[in-house]
Design a protein around this motif. Structure first.
Motif, mmCIF file in Angstrom:
data_model
loop_
_atom_site.group_PDB
_atom_site.id
_atom_site.type_symbol
_atom_site.label_atom_id
_atom_site.label_comp_id
_atom_site.label_asym_id
_atom_site.label_seq_id
_atom_site.Cartn_x
_atom_site.Cartn_y
_atom_site.Cartn_z
ATOM 1 N N PRO A 177 0.807 -1.243 0.000
ATOM 2 C CA PRO A 177 0.000 0.000 0.000
ATOM 3 C C PRO A 177 0.834 1.285 0.000
ATOM 4 O O PRO A 177 0.283 2.365 -0.241
ATOM 5 C CB PRO A 177 -0.805 -0.097 1.307
ATOM 6 N N LEU A 178 2.158 1.203 0.292
ATOM 7 C CA LEU A 178 2.947 2.419 0.484
ATOM 8 C C LEU A 178 2.995 3.312 -0.750
ATOM 9 O O LEU A 178 2.774 4.524 -0.624
ATOM 10 C CB LEU A 178 4.367 2.037 0.929
ATOM 11 N N PRO A 179 3.282 2.807 -1.966
ATOM 12 C CA PRO A 179 3.318 3.714 -3.134
ATOM 13 C C PRO A 179 1.985 4.419 -3.370
ATOM 14 O O PRO A 179 1.952 5.615 -3.692
ATOM 15 C CB PRO A 179 3.678 2.784 -4.302
ATOM 16 N N LEU A 180 0.877 3.692 -3.185
ATOM 17 C CA LEU A 180 -0.438 4.311 -3.375
ATOM 18 C C LEU A 180 -0.686 5.379 -2.308
ATOM 19 O O LEU A 180 -1.249 6.447 -2.591
ATOM 20 C CB LEU A 180 -1.527 3.234 -3.312
ATOM 21 N N ALA A 181 -0.239 5.096 -1.069
ATOM 22 C CA ALA A 181 -0.408 6.073 0.006
ATOM 23 C C ALA A 181 0.395 7.344 -0.274
ATOM 24 O O ALA A 181 -0.074 8.461 -0.030
ATOM 25 C CB ALA A 181 0.009 5.465 1.339
ATOM 26 N N LEU A 182 1.612 7.186 -0.795
ATOM 27 C CA LEU A 182 2.440 8.353 -1.110
ATOM 28 C C LEU A 182 1.813 9.176 -2.227
ATOM 29 O O LEU A 182 1.880 10.416 -2.208
ATOM 30 C CB LEU A 182 3.850 7.913 -1.499
ATOM 31 N N GLY A 253 -10.603 14.227 0.970
ATOM 32 C CA GLY A 253 -10.538 12.994 0.180
ATOM 33 C C GLY A 253 -9.155 12.384 0.181
ATOM 34 O O GLY A 253 -8.982 11.173 0.423
ATOM 35 N N GLY A 254 -8.129 13.181 -0.090
ATOM 36 C CA GLY A 254 -6.763 12.663 -0.089
ATOM 37 C C GLY A 254 -6.328 12.173 1.273
ATOM 38 O O GLY A 254 -5.614 11.168 1.392
ATOM 39 N N TRP A 255 -6.755 12.886 2.334
ATOM 40 C CA TRP A 255 -6.367 12.476 3.685
ATOM 41 C C TRP A 255 -6.981 11.129 4.061
ATOM 42 O O TRP A 255 -6.311 10.253 4.616
ATOM 43 C CB TRP A 255 -6.798 13.547 4.680
ATOM 44 N N VAL A 256 -8.277 10.942 3.766
ATOM 45 C CA VAL A 256 -8.929 9.667 4.070
ATOM 46 C C VAL A 256 -8.264 8.527 3.312
ATOM 47 O O VAL A 256 -8.009 7.440 3.862
ATOM 48 C CB VAL A 256 -10.434 9.754 3.736
ATOM 49 N N LEU A 257 -7.955 8.766 2.039
ATOM 50 C CA LEU A 257 -7.308 7.721 1.242
ATOM 51 C C LEU A 257 -5.912 7.406 1.775
ATOM 52 O O LEU A 257 -5.508 6.245 1.883
ATOM 53 C CB LEU A 257 -7.231 8.182 -0.217
ATOM 54 N N LEU A 262 -2.322 3.503 4.620
ATOM 55 C CA LEU A 262 -1.221 3.229 5.555
ATOM 56 C C LEU A 262 -1.609 2.216 6.617
ATOM 57 O O LEU A 262 -0.736 1.557 7.185
ATOM 58 C CB LEU A 262 -0.761 4.527 6.227
ATOM 59 N N THR A 263 -2.884 2.099 6.915
ATOM 60 C CA THR A 263 -3.323 1.153 7.947
ATOM 61 C C THR A 263 -3.979 -0.087 7.341
ATOM 62 O O THR A 263 -4.621 -0.864 8.059
ATOM 63 C CB THR A 263 -4.322 1.844 8.886
ATOM 64 N N ALA A 264 -3.798 -0.304 6.035
ATOM 65 C CA ALA A 264 -4.526 -1.380 5.356
ATOM 66 C C ALA A 264 -3.632 -2.508 4.880
ATOM 67 O O ALA A 264 -4.076 -3.346 4.089
ATOM 68 C CB ALA A 264 -5.299 -0.811 4.165
ATOM 69 N N ASN A 265 -2.352 -2.566 5.366
ATOM 70 C CA ASN A 265 -1.493 -3.617 4.807
ATOM 71 C C ASN A 265 -1.876 -5.015 5.277
ATOM 72 O O ASN A 265 -1.451 -6.005 4.694
ATOM 73 C CB ASN A 265 -0.019 -3.339 5.078
ATOM 74 N N LEU A 266 -2.695 -5.126 6.317
ATOM 75 C CA LEU A 266 -3.169 -6.462 6.695
ATOM 76 C C LEU A 266 -4.074 -7.067 5.617
ATOM 77 O O LEU A 266 -4.234 -8.294 5.541
ATOM 78 C CB LEU A 266 -3.935 -6.403 8.019
ATOM 79 N N LEU A 298 3.902 0.698 8.735
ATOM 80 C CA LEU A 298 3.517 1.881 7.962
ATOM 81 C C LEU A 298 2.740 2.907 8.780
ATOM 82 O O LEU A 298 2.817 4.112 8.505
ATOM 83 C CB LEU A 298 2.661 1.462 6.758
ATOM 84 N N ALA A 299 2.009 2.477 9.788
ATOM 85 C CA ALA A 299 1.167 3.400 10.551
ATOM 86 C C ALA A 299 1.944 4.579 11.152
ATOM 87 O O ALA A 299 1.431 5.705 11.178
ATOM 88 C CB ALA A 299 0.411 2.644 11.638
ATOM 89 N N PRO A 300 3.184 4.378 11.671
ATOM 90 C CA PRO A 300 3.904 5.542 12.226
ATOM 91 C C PRO A 300 4.181 6.640 11.219
ATOM 92 O O PRO A 300 4.477 7.775 11.607
ATOM 93 C CB PRO A 300 5.217 4.918 12.743
ATOM 94 N N LEU A 301 4.108 6.312 9.915
ATOM 95 C CA LEU A 301 4.322 7.352 8.910
ATOM 96 C C LEU A 301 3.236 8.437 8.981
ATOM 97 O O LEU A 301 3.442 9.556 8.502
ATOM 98 C CB LEU A 301 4.359 6.732 7.516
ATOM 99 N N LEU A 302 2.093 8.090 9.581
ATOM 100 C CA LEU A 302 1.057 9.105 9.785
ATOM 101 C C LEU A 302 1.583 10.229 10.674
ATOM 102 O O LEU A 302 1.303 11.409 10.446
ATOM 103 C CB LEU A 302 -0.182 8.467 10.428
#
Length: 601
Positions: A177-182, A253-257, A262-266, A298-302
């Protein structure tokens, strides 16, 4: 007791940035970062021991002694992690407060060095915001954000190192999920620099208008208004509300995405891990380890994102602090010979501007030592500007201004101000006792000297009538005193200083008749034997001056004695006529009667 170099004598290199401010408290902040790194790394360690416990429990013959040993290790490292975190925050606060202290000292020192023109166009609210809120914001960065940012950067690295050591396939799945989150973050934060500048401009306007509203609240209330209907303040607040609404609409919208990814890698780790376990290529303890640790990768990147957002605002604050620290101070020559003779004040072809407006245009005259020179003229004619140029509250554009035959720019500033006594119409009294306010003119003055000055200024009697006499606290700006009482305290300060040159903005312009008589007696005492440059608003108070200079539109319209000017200067004749008519005027009367409604045909 050891002598240490006073902190206030140390200089801060400018322009300041986050890096060179770190050097102001490098030791505590360095250790704060080090302990934050240790604390962040230890936050992952218990998961490794949980993994080892799971391996032991799922083995053919579990050894409970080993399980308990691993559990105690996990608890011990967790306790050590919290201990290091506490030490990190204590050290970070120590360093942050040291930086805050040094910055405020440096800013206060520079504000005392700059000419008054620096403050033109800068509201007191925005200046106060820079000295307090902006500096406090930097303290927040070093005390809170710095250790948190370090932890937010170290935790993902430690987590990924553990995951790749356990199984590289699931570790890569945790990063999907990291590239999409960035990409979502880029979309969300685009144009944020300009938006933050708009927000800071709005905050500056609100700070200025709130200060003006508080200072003039009695006037606002007298018209039945409140803050919501107070002109610019209401406009600025509505602008801030509109800014928040627009920012939330554009960025939500961008913030929710971004946060969701970042919290969806499970979503990728759990199915892939289950499939690999079913295929027999992944053991159950490793699967459990990934379910526990993958979200922390990834969550700490928030938190880092929050920090970046706040840094945009702090960058603007840093710019405002740099604006103060890099302000050009008044030139202060060192080693100049100080005149020891008569201190005439000479204005020679003097010119000065306020922005584009020419305030003085070729003004030349002499205020002789031991004489009273009065400045008169319509409002805005340049009288106050001339007086303030003598004290170097402004720097003139061209020409020459000499005190004792030496240009004021060649005088050491402390030496020049030490020879000036200043009594302006707007008296400023500090929050302190009467004695402390008077002693500002001569630190170390004895009680007898202070009382003598107060008696000469006709202030002793009302001071003794106060609850604690000279030890009475005056409150904010001497709010409990009348205008005449404040003026007499200002004259007492000037008498206590005993300076050879006196600059007066006529103190009797806005007081009642009783106070005017007392203040005039005090001024007569004050002016005796000094070089006096006095702004005259009531012509009868300066008609006996040794020399009168008539200003009009930034130029001299005439100069001489009262009698000479009445015979030769048209502007002075008009001023005198208006003055005489105003003295005879009273409410409800005029020189020329106006017919009443009943008497009209």
């Amino acid at each position: 007791m050891k002598n240490s170099k006073p902190m206030q004598q140390e200089r801060i290199s400018t322009p300041i940035h986050f890096g060179n401010l770190l050097r102001l408290a490098s030791r505590p902040l360095g250790w704060a970062v080090a302990t934050a790194i240790g604390s962040a790394a230890l936050s992952i360690a218990p998961f490794w021991f949980i993994y080892r416990i799971a391996v032991e429990l799922f083995s053919a013959q579990p050894d409970m002694a080993v399980v308990w040993q691993l559990a105690w290790w996990a608890l011990g490292l967790l306790a050590l992690r919290w201990a290091l975190m506490a030490v990190s925050h204590v050290l970070a606060h120590t360093g942050a407060f040291a930086i805050q202290h040094r910055l405020r000292l440096a800013m206060a020192r520079r504000l005392g060095e700059v000419p008054l023109s620096f403050f033109a166009g800068r509201g007191s609210g925005s200046m106060r915001r820079t000295l307090t809120d902006d500096v406090n914001g930097l303290e927040g960065f070093y005390a809170h954000l710095l250790p948190d940012m370090v932890a937010a950067a170290v935790v993902p690295l430690a987590a990924l190192a553990l995951l790749f050591a356990a199984d590289w396939r699931l570790a890569l799945a945790a990063l999907v999920p990291l590239p999409l989150a960035l990409l979502a973050q880029w979309w969300w934060m685009r144009g944020i620099g300009g938006r933050m500048r708009e927000w800071n401009d709005l905050q500056k306007r609100i700070a200025n208008q709130v200060g003006e509203y508080v200072r003039g609240v009695h006037v606002v209330k007298s018209f039945g208004l409140d803050a919501r209907s107070f002109g610019e303040l209401a406009t600025a607040v509505r602008g801030a509300v509109a800014w928040v609404e627009g920012y939330a609409k554009d960025s939500s919208g961008g913030w929710v995405l971004f946060t969701g990814l970042l919290t969806a890698n499970l979503i990728t780790v759990a199915p892939l891990g289950a499939w690999l376990h079913a295929q027999g290529t992944l053991d159950l303890p490793t699967y459990v380890l990934f379910l526990l640790v993958a979200p922390t990768a990834l969550a700490p990147l928030l938190r880092l994102t929050f920090a970046l957002d706040e840094q945009f605002q702090r960058a603007e604050a840093m710019g405002r602090i740099n604006e103060v620290l890099q302000a050009q101070p008044s030139a202060d020559p060192v080693g100049s010979r100080i005149p020891d003779g008569a201190l005439d004040v000479d204005f020679i072809d003097l010119r000065h501007r306020y922005g584009e407006r020419l305030a003085l245009d070729g003004v030349s005259f002499r205020a002789k030592a031991g004489r009273l020179t009065a400045l008169v003229g319509p409002s805005g004619s340049g009288k106050s500007t001339l007086v303030r140029l003598v004290a170097r509250l402004y720097e003139f554009e061209s020409g020459s201004l000499q005190v004792g035959g030496m240009d004021v720019r060649e005088w050491p500033l402390d030496a020049l101000l030490g020879r000036l006594g200043i009594v302006f119409q707007d008296v400023f009294l500090f929050h302190g006792t009467v004695r402390e306010n008077l002693a500002m003119a001569r630190p170390g003055a004895s009680d007898a000297q202070i009382e003598t000055a107060a008696r000469a200024a006709r202030a002793h009697d009302f001071i003794m009538a106060l609850p604690q006499g000279y030890d009475t606290s005056l409150g904010d700006r001497g709010a409990g005193l009348s205008g005449g009482e404040r003026q007499r305290l200002a004259i007492a300060r000037a008498l206590l200083k005993n300076a050879p040159i006196l600059l007066l903005d006529e103190a009797t312009a806005s007081v009642d008749a009783e106070n005017e008589a007392l203040i005039q007696q005090a001024l007569d005492e004050l002016c005796r034997g000094r070089t006096v440059l006095m702004i005259g608003h009531r012509l009868h108070s300066v008609m006996h001056a040794d020399h009168i200079v008539v200003m009009n539109g930034g130029v001299i319209a005439g100069q001489g004695t009262h009698v000479e000017l009445l015979n030769s200067c048209l502007i002075y004749q008009c001023l005198w006529r208006d003055h005489e008519q105003s003295r005879d005027w009273s409410l409800g009367e005029s020189r020329h009667a106006t017919p009443t409604r009943e008497s009209r045909p």
